[in-house]
Scaffold this motif. Structure first.
Motif, mmCIF file in Angstrom:
data_model
loop_
_atom_site.group_PDB
_atom_site.id
_atom_site.type_symbol
_atom_site.label_atom_id
_atom_site.label_comp_id
_atom_site.label_asym_id
_atom_site.label_seq_id
_atom_site.Cartn_x
_atom_site.Cartn_y
_atom_site.Cartn_z
ATOM 1 N N PRO A 9 -1.928 38.945 -16.625
ATOM 2 C CA PRO A 9 -2.772 39.404 -17.727
ATOM 3 C C PRO A 9 -3.030 38.261 -18.714
ATOM 4 C CG PRO A 9 -0.898 40.882 -17.359
ATOM 5 C CD PRO A 9 -0.626 39.633 -16.592
ATOM 6 N N PHE A 10 -4.244 38.222 -19.264
ATOM 7 C CA PHE A 10 -4.568 37.166 -20.227
ATOM 8 C C PHE A 10 -5.771 37.583 -21.069
ATOM 9 C CE2 PHE A 10 -7.355 36.403 -16.714
ATOM 10 C CZ PHE A 10 -8.456 35.689 -17.172
ATOM 11 N N CYS A 11 -5.990 36.837 -22.151
ATOM 12 C CA CYS A 11 -7.173 37.037 -22.988
ATOM 13 C C CYS A 11 -7.495 35.726 -23.692
ATOM 14 C CB CYS A 11 -6.965 38.165 -23.998
ATOM 15 S SG CYS A 11 -5.778 37.803 -25.298
ATOM 16 N N GLN A 12 -8.748 35.599 -24.144
ATOM 17 C CA GLN A 12 -9.204 34.441 -24.901
ATOM 18 C C GLN A 12 -9.695 34.925 -26.259
ATOM 19 O OE1 GLN A 12 -10.592 35.340 -21.893
ATOM 20 N NE2 GLN A 12 -10.493 33.636 -20.445
ATOM 21 N N ILE A 13 -9.309 34.218 -27.322
ATOM 22 C CA ILE A 13 -9.620 34.632 -28.689
ATOM 23 C C ILE A 13 -10.301 33.474 -29.410
ATOM 24 C CG2 ILE A 13 -8.690 35.532 -30.854
ATOM 25 C CD1 ILE A 13 -6.183 36.363 -29.225
ATOM 26 N N ALA A 14 -11.471 33.728 -29.979
ATOM 27 C CA ALA A 14 -12.209 32.696 -30.717
ATOM 28 C C ALA A 14 -11.665 32.552 -32.129
ATOM 29 C CB ALA A 14 -13.688 33.048 -30.763
ATOM 30 N N SER A 15 -11.643 31.325 -32.632
ATOM 31 C CA SER A 15 -11.286 31.106 -34.029
ATOM 32 C C SER A 15 -12.365 31.697 -34.925
ATOM 33 C CB SER A 15 -11.142 29.609 -34.315
ATOM 34 O OG SER A 15 -10.130 29.041 -33.510
ATOM 35 N N SER A 16 -12.018 31.932 -36.173
ATOM 36 C CA SER A 16 -12.953 32.555 -37.107
ATOM 37 C C SER A 16 -13.969 31.581 -37.678
ATOM 38 C CB SER A 16 -12.179 33.202 -38.255
ATOM 39 O OG SER A 16 -11.383 32.221 -38.918
#
Length: 459
Positions: A376-383
């Motif tokens: 399982p994984f995810c990618q998160i963008a900086s604000s």
């Protein structure tokens, strides 16, 4: 009575110290796991494969992890070429999938014993099968060429941690594959004198990537790229002796050389044809998103969209996340995934099979990561800006990622008394949790990132 109180106080102090020690140990162990996860899943070590004044090829290696069940069967390469330069003719023991990140290029390769040339522009995807002779050319003035490529680690490769270039052209540096043969054999095979063979094999000394100019050192390649396609083909055939059958007298002395090169450069068991014509390019930037909402978009290219991917067995994808958004936690059940950050900053989170956090790494332009199949994984963008990443998968078939949360996710599909019982909560409470997220695939995120480390740079 006083002794009992003193003893009780001492026990409480010891218990408190033990809890603090266990907590610190668990935190240290968790940090150690995350650090180990970054060593595994962030491919930070760039190796120079080729480096000359005219350009370079750098690579992050996949391969087996010693003492681990994790296996990364792909290298990621970065080719950078100066204006008016040439990556000289060669073939590899691995399939190549090229993605032109910046600039324009011309690629030529042998397809069914004919030379096919294609012009590549930014966003184009192109495949070169293992064993197919090719060259790359940057003829644009004042513009560097940047290419990202996947390099499969196949069972036919010379080693698990390497791929091998076989340079057709060459001389002192790099050496041509012809240089390994006896000069008398080459003299007979090429039908020239041994003196001419010696000169022929020692003229080139500028490296695998050369400037195209009128200088004495690169004059051979300047003339080569100026030729028409049929003249280039004839030139390559003369080099590797892929001419018509020779006379019976010559057959005995040239058989091993010709058969060897024919086998490597025109292998029907390796170069599987997917069309009657040579493949065209496919521009990923011109493709409409496969998914899009207010928080970003994603594109996935597979063999049903671009049939040459059948040969390499790889897929290609491109994702753009809006500031502060995230790709929902998901699993790839059919492929290993590789990613290269093209723009912006963000975080990659990967989870071990036992439900512990393997990696929570902050990444930026130039970073390369990979995610094992099923993890399982995810990618998160900086604000502070969009987050864009490009990558490859190890399956050319249509990818069906299993999203764990969000609308139309496994959380919704499995919702029911059994799933609620697995979490130890009521069915009604599970329903409230599952329905709280009305978006799917790409979600809004309230998570933010602190300033990131320096870019490692892939070109």
């Amino acid at each position: 009575m006083g002794d009992r109180r003193t003893l009780l106080l001492l026990v409480l102090v010891l218990f408190s110290a033990l809890v603090s020690f266990v907590g610190a140990y668990e935190e240290e162990e968790e940090n150690e796991q995350r650090t180990q996860g970054e060593k595994w899943f962030l491919l930070r070590q760039l190796h120079n494969v080729v480096k000359t004044d005219a350009g370079s090829m750098r690579m992050v290696k996949g391969g087996y992890r010693a003492g681990s069940f994790l296996h990364s069967p792909m290298h990621i390469g970065f080719i950078s070429m100066e204006p008016n330069s040439l990556f000289i003719p060669q073939y590899l023991d691995s399939d190549l999938v090229l993605f032109l990140h910046h600039g324009e290029a011309r690629v030529g390769h042998i397809y069914r014993d004919e030379l096919e040339e294609r012009s590549l522009k930014q966003g184009d995807v192109y495949t070169i099968p293992a064993g197919s002779a090719f060259y790359l050319e940057n003829r644009i003035e004042n513009q560097r060429l940047h290419i990202i490529c996947s390099i499969d680690i196949t069972s036919e490769s010379m080693g698990w941690h390497a791929f091998q270039s076989f340079f057709i052209g060459g001389g002192i540096h790099p050496a041509s594959i012809l240089a390994g043969f006896d000069h008398n054999t080459l003299s007979t095979a090429l039908n020239v004198s041994t003196a001419e063979v010696r000169t022929f094999l020692t003229r080139q000394s500028s490296g695998p990537i050369v400037h195209i100019s009128d200088s004495q050192n690169t004059n051979l390649w300047t003339k080569f790229v100026a030729q028409e396609p049929h003249q280039k083909l004839a030139h390559l055939k003369r080099i590797v002796n892929l001419e018509e059958e020779v006379s019976p007298k010559e057959e005995e002395s040239t058989w091993s050389l010709r058969k060897f090169l024919c086998t490597l450069l025109n292998r029907k068991d390796v170069v599987k044809r997917v069309n009657h014509e040579a493949p065209s390019t496919y521009n990923l930037y011109n493709r409409n998103p496969d998914f899009k909402n207010n928080y970003g978009w994603s594109k996935m290219l597979d063999e049903s969209d671009y049939s040459p991917l059948q040969q390499s067995g790889n897929g290609v994808y491109l994702v753009n996340l809006s500031p502060g958004s995230m790709m929902a936690p998901h699993v790839n059940p059919t492929a290993i995934e590789y990613g290269v950050v093209l723009k912006g900053t963000g975080r990659i989170q990967i989870v071990y099979p036992n439900g512990t956090l393997a990696m929570n790494a902050r990444v930026r332009e130039g970073d390369v990561f990979w995610v094992p199949r099923y993890f399982p994984f995810c990618q998160i963008a900086s604000s502070n800006g969009p987050f864009e990443f490009f990558g490859f998968t190890t399956s050319a078939r249509r990818n069906h990622p299993q999203f764990l949360v969000g609308k139309n996710s496994l959380m919704q599909s499995l919702r029911g008394p059994e799933f609620a019982a697995a979490f130890g909560i009521s069915d009604q409470r599970l329903k409230r949790i599952a329905n709280a997220q009305c978006e799917q695939v790409i979600l809004s995120s309230s998570l933010s990132d602190s300033p990131l480390r320096m870019n490692m740079g892939f070109y």
